[in-house]
Design an enzyme around this catalytic site. Sequence first.
Site, mmCIF file in Angstrom:
data_model
loop_
_atom_site.group_PDB
_atom_site.id
_atom_site.type_symbol
_atom_site.label_atom_id
_atom_site.label_comp_id
_atom_site.label_asym_id
_atom_site.label_seq_id
_atom_site.Cartn_x
_atom_site.Cartn_y
_atom_site.Cartn_z
ATOM 1 N N LYS A 201 -25.765 23.301 15.905
ATOM 2 C CA LYS A 201 -26.451 22.561 14.851
ATOM 3 C C LYS A 201 -25.505 21.524 14.272
ATOM 4 O O LYS A 201 -24.504 21.860 13.634
ATOM 5 C CB LYS A 201 -26.932 23.522 13.770
ATOM 6 C CG LYS A 201 -27.696 22.812 12.671
ATOM 7 C CD LYS A 201 -28.380 23.791 11.752
ATOM 8 C CE LYS A 201 -29.102 23.066 10.645
ATOM 9 N NZ LYS A 201 -29.714 23.985 9.686
ATOM 10 N N LYS A 253 -29.953 21.656 18.067
ATOM 11 C CA LYS A 253 -30.615 20.906 17.020
ATOM 12 C C LYS A 253 -29.692 19.832 16.462
ATOM 13 O O LYS A 253 -28.534 20.144 16.191
ATOM 14 C CB LYS A 253 -30.981 21.899 15.924
ATOM 15 C CG LYS A 253 -31.644 21.323 14.723
ATOM 16 C CD LYS A 253 -31.861 22.409 13.719
ATOM 17 C CE LYS A 253 -32.427 21.761 12.471
ATOM 18 N NZ LYS A 253 -32.465 22.626 11.349
HETATM 19 C C1 PBG Z 1 -31.659 24.746 7.039
HETATM 20 C C2 PBG Z 1 -32.495 23.901 7.916
HETATM 21 C C3 PBG Z 1 -32.550 22.503 7.962
HETATM 22 C C4 PBG Z 1 -33.496 22.182 8.924
HETATM 23 C C5 PBG Z 1 -33.986 23.369 9.447
HETATM 24 N N1 PBG Z 1 -33.339 24.427 8.834
HETATM 25 C C6 PBG Z 1 -31.857 21.511 7.114
HETATM 26 C C7 PBG Z 1 -30.424 21.275 7.315
HETATM 27 O O1 PBG Z 1 -29.750 21.980 8.030
HETATM 28 O O2 PBG Z 1 -29.891 20.338 6.692
HETATM 29 C C8 PBG Z 1 -33.886 20.793 9.301
HETATM 30 C C9 PBG Z 1 -35.184 20.655 10.017
HETATM 31 C C10 PBG Z 1 -35.658 19.258 10.117
HETATM 32 O O3 PBG Z 1 -34.968 18.294 9.715
HETATM 33 O O4 PBG Z 1 -36.777 19.079 10.614
HETATM 34 N N2 PBG Z 1 -32.457 25.620 6.288
#
Ligand code: PBG
Length: 327
Positions: A201, A253
């Site tokens: 991530k 992601k």
């Molecule tokens: C964290 C989380 C995020 C997203 C999914 N889970 C935000 C981040 O990490 O800043 C982002 C999903 C998206 O942008 O569609 N709870």
Amino acid sequence: MSRYGEFPGARPRRLRTTPAMRRLVAETRLHPAELILPMFVREGLSEPAPISSMPGVVQHTRDSLRKAVTEAAAAGVGGVMLFGVPEVKDAVGSQGTDPDGILQRAIRDVVAEVGDAVVIMSDLCLDEYTDHGHCGVLDDQGRVDNDATLERYAEMAQVQADAGVHVVGPSGMMDGQVGVVRDALDEIGAQDVAILAYTVKYASAFYGPFREAVNSALIGDRKTYQQDPANFSDSMRELALDLEEGADMVMVKPALPYLDVLRKVADTVDVPVAAYQISGEYAMVEAAAANGWIDRDRTIMEALTSIRRAGANMILTYWATEVAERL
Ligand code: PBG
């Protein structure tokens, strides 16, 4: 000399002549069952609230969430990923571990509505619940405290499992989160609850619209816990650790800007690999399409096909129901 150079009769265009021919030789196909719909449910709403930076996506009421999950299931969507948006946020994200918190209620609603017909997943992270918007609790210097956060995650895993969720998705990028969540689940007899680990991530600007989707108050960024877009080896380390700690499925992601990483992950593991086409990826396509600059439907299918081609077994996408209906 290239092989085809010796065979002047070879003409790749022969296999592109008609839609039927192209369909026959297509190597990558999308199927509704591999699509996962991320959904937001907000406490205290009487009507669904549009998210302006994600046209077509809403914050659901408990009622509209139930209906939308039923629609997704009817379209053949494989899973839904639920995010809760509480009315009250605080420093430790108390609502994330309250058995009556909005996400836990929503999980119960949805499980009662569709049962096992679709896989119910929940985001396991604190940023939707904290008033500072970080994915964890802070120490006295304002830094995200890894191990204190893990204790909160363990509790979150247990209340979400109690509510009946099938899969939890730890997404906070704390070190050791998968192992802690696995232990916490096993401790309450939730051996069957699977973990979809947000393994790779990146600290991405493409999450922008998500902040609005969960009414996040985040000031600053997540660069001390999410990965640096410049790095690749980091992803392989995260992957090894998550598998060792018991991840049942792993995720990459964002999706489209990180297809190289996705391909490598898919080639490396023997567990299902998910890719999350995130809010900014969605918003860019919708915005360009609204301006008449690109063909919306073709762009959506091309992006999803590319993510599949790069090795994703499952794709989280805000277009899941629409695409499933089209397939
Ligand atoms: C964290 C989380 C995020 C997203 C999914 N889970 C935000 C981040 O990490 O800043 C982002 C999903 C998206 O942008 O569609 N709870």
